[in-house]
Scaffold this motif. Structure first.
Motif, short mmCIF file in Angstrom:
data_model
loop_
_atom_site.label_atom_id
_atom_site.label_comp_id
_atom_site.label_asym_id
_atom_site.label_seq_id
_atom_site.Cartn_x
_atom_site.Cartn_y
_atom_site.Cartn_z
N ASP A 22 -26.44 -3.61 -60.74
CA ASP A 22 -25.74 -4.37 -61.78
C ASP A 22 -26.09 -5.87 -61.71
OD1 ASP A 22 -24.60 -2.03 -62.58
OD2 ASP A 22 -22.66 -2.40 -61.62
N ALA A 23 -26.14 -6.40 -60.49
CA ALA A 23 -26.41 -7.83 -60.32
C ALA A 23 -27.79 -8.19 -60.86
CB ALA A 23 -26.30 -8.22 -58.85
N GLU A 24 -28.74 -7.29 -60.65
CA GLU A 24 -30.12 -7.56 -61.08
C GLU A 24 -30.20 -7.65 -62.61
OE1 GLU A 24 -32.86 -4.94 -59.02
OE2 GLU A 24 -34.47 -5.65 -60.32
N ARG A 25 -29.32 -6.91 -63.29
CA ARG A 25 -29.33 -6.91 -64.76
C ARG A 25 -28.30 -7.87 -65.36
NH1 ARG A 25 -31.01 -3.03 -62.23
NH2 ARG A 25 -32.79 -1.77 -62.88
N ASP A 26 -27.59 -8.56 -64.50
CA ASP A 26 -26.62 -9.57 -64.95
C ASP A 26 -27.36 -10.65 -65.74
OD1 ASP A 26 -24.96 -11.83 -65.08
OD2 ASP A 26 -24.08 -11.47 -63.11
N PRO A 27 -26.92 -10.93 -66.98
CA PRO A 27 -27.63 -11.97 -67.77
C PRO A 27 -27.66 -13.33 -67.08
CG PRO A 27 -25.94 -10.85 -69.09
CD PRO A 27 -25.78 -10.35 -67.69
N GLY A 28 -26.74 -13.56 -66.16
CA GLY A 28 -26.71 -14.85 -65.46
C GLY A 28 -27.57 -14.88 -64.21
N ALA A 29 -28.20 -13.74 -63.86
CA ALA A 29 -28.97 -13.69 -62.62
C ALA A 29 -30.21 -14.58 -62.71
CB ALA A 29 -29.39 -12.24 -62.33
N GLY A 30 -30.62 -15.10 -61.58
CA GLY A 30 -31.84 -15.92 -61.51
C GLY A 30 -32.95 -15.11 -60.87
N HIS A 31 -34.08 -14.99 -61.56
CA HIS A 31 -35.21 -14.21 -61.04
C HIS A 31 -36.40 -15.12 -60.80
CE1 HIS A 31 -33.29 -10.32 -61.86
NE2 HIS A 31 -32.79 -10.92 -62.93
N LEU A 32 -36.81 -15.22 -59.53
CA LEU A 32 -38.01 -15.99 -59.18
C LEU A 32 -39.19 -15.03 -59.17
CD1 LEU A 32 -37.32 -18.22 -56.03
CD2 LEU A 32 -37.71 -18.97 -58.38
N ILE A 33 -40.28 -15.41 -59.81
CA ILE A 33 -41.46 -14.56 -59.86
C ILE A 33 -42.55 -15.17 -58.99
CG2 ILE A 33 -43.09 -13.37 -61.37
CD1 ILE A 33 -40.08 -12.89 -62.00
N LEU A 34 -43.00 -14.42 -57.99
CA LEU A 34 -44.07 -14.89 -57.10
C LEU A 34 -45.33 -14.07 -57.33
CD1 LEU A 34 -41.40 -15.92 -55.72
CD2 LEU A 34 -42.64 -15.76 -53.57
N ASP A 35 -46.47 -14.68 -57.05
CA ASP A 35 -47.72 -13.92 -57.09
C ASP A 35 -48.20 -13.69 -55.64
OD1 ASP A 35 -49.10 -16.16 -56.17
OD2 ASP A 35 -49.85 -16.73 -58.15
N PRO A 36 -49.25 -12.88 -55.46
CA PRO A 36 -49.66 -12.55 -54.08
C PRO A 36 -50.15 -13.76 -53.29
CG PRO A 36 -50.58 -10.98 -55.65
CD PRO A 36 -50.01 -12.10 -56.46
N ALA A 37 -50.49 -14.87 -53.97
CA ALA A 37 -50.93 -16.07 -53.25
C ALA A 37 -49.74 -16.90 -52.77
CB ALA A 37 -51.82 -16.91 -54.16
N GLY A 38 -48.51 -16.46 -53.09
CA GLY A 38 -47.34 -17.21 -52.65
C GLY A 38 -46.97 -18.34 -53.59
N CYS A 39 -47.50 -18.31 -54.82
CA CYS A 39 -47.10 -19.29 -55.84
C CYS A 39 -45.93 -18.71 -56.64
CB CYS A 39 -48.26 -19.61 -56.77
SG CYS A 39 -49.60 -20.48 -55.97
N VAL A 40 -45.16 -19.60 -57.26
CA VAL A 40 -44.03 -19.18 -58.09
C VAL A 40 -44.35 -19.52 -59.54
CG1 VAL A 40 -42.72 -21.36 -58.01
CG2 VAL A 40 -41.49 -19.19 -58.14
#
Ligand SMILES: [Zn+2]
Length: 318
Positions: A32-50
């Protein structure tokens, strides 16, 4: 100023986050928390960049729906101001597709440490440390079977039922030290640094070693200087890829220098006045404010001569 206050001034170390450890195994809550509209999602790539905003000043926070097509499991980071935070490490193609779709750009942790607010920089450092550990911890070192991530990304478990050995994220402690003697401070230059660039000495803590012994050993090995006393200063997560920097202030017995086995090209004692004039005429360059080294030198300059390093650096030629 106590160590807690000093630490929160260090980059990546001012993360006011409830890690909510008890939620890591609560699958229904996580779903549920992952689908919470207020959740913050950081996206990283394999090089460790965001993924960051186009101007690089903040993470590019994406809604959960933007991640529906990405199969990578989410890593739960914690809760701040009632908002759950997650990290997702995507492959390069998926990360690039999301970046194009949302006008984002990949940003490294050093840049983020200088440009993001303290919370976002700390969160990225935390996510990057976990992402790296997950990427390099794939097989059981006891039996060789593949590992499966558990606890929302915070534990890995051997898939062989007869073994089932657990693995936890690894952090490598390193000491970083401002050594002083009377009116001078010891700084060193690594062989691959340009002439004039100096910093405090540092090294990894060895197995079975106390922090204080690591301070004495590193300073003796690198510069041949005898440390007679040291005190803890502050700490800093340094996930490049898995370190924790432990800052110390130390006192030396005398100023004799004997360089060790090539870790340093040069080591010198600098008075506050030499640091001030070196920065002013460009003959001296110190580590950036991102580093504990900067904070250690800043602290020493303030204590020993009442000088503000920020002001000295601001007047330095570019
Ligand atoms: Zn195993």
């Amino acid at each position: 100023m106590d160590a807690g206050v000093r630490t929160r001034r260090n980059a990546y170390a001012a993360l006011a986050l409830d890690r909510a450890v008890a939620r890591r195994d609560d699958d229904r809550w996580l779903h549920d928390a992952e689908r919470d509209p207020g959740a913050g999602h950081l996206i990283l790539d394999p090089a460790g960049c965001v993924l960051a905003t186009a101007d690089g000043s903040a993470p590019c926070w994406l809604p959960a729906a933007a991640l529906d097509a990405t199969p990578a499991p989410a890593t739960f980071l914690g809760i701040a101001a009632g908002r759950p935070y997650f990290a997702h490490t995507l492959d390069h193609a998926a990360a690039q597709a999301l970046a194009s779709a949302h006008g984002a750009q990949a940003q490294g942790l050093r840049d983020a440490g200088m440009r993001f607010d303290a919370f976002s920089a700390g969160l990225f450092a935390y996510a990057r440390a976990l992402s790296h550990w997950q990427a390099v911890t794939r097989h059981c070192s006891a039996c060789g079977a593949p590992l499966t991530l558990r606890a929302a990304g915070h534990r890995a478990e051997c898939g062989n039922p007869a073994c089932a050995r657990p693995y936890f994220p690894r952090t490598d402690p390193a000491v970083i030290v401002s050594v002083e003697h009377a009116d001078a401070c010891l700084l060193g230059r690594k062989p691959d640094w340009p002439a004039g660039r100096f910093s405090t000495l540092a090294g990894f803590v060895e197995a079975g070693e106390s922090l204080e012994d690591a301070v004495r050993r590193e300073i003796a090995e690198e510069a041949g200087v005898e440390v007679i006393a040291c005190d803890y200063h502050s700490s800093q997560p340094w996930p490049f890829p898995a370190s924790l920097m432990l800052g110390f202030s130390a006192r030396a017995a005398d100023r004799r220098i004997t360089l060790g086995d090539g870790e340093l090209a040069e080591a010198r004692w600098f008075t506050a006045n030499q640091i001030s004039t070196g920065l002013a005429d460009g003959s001296l360059v110190l580590s950036p404010p991102l580093s504990v080294a900067y904070r250690l030198i800043e602290d020493w300059l303030q204590r020993s001569a009442g000088l503000a390093l920020d002001a000295l650096v601001a007047r330095a030629p570019r």
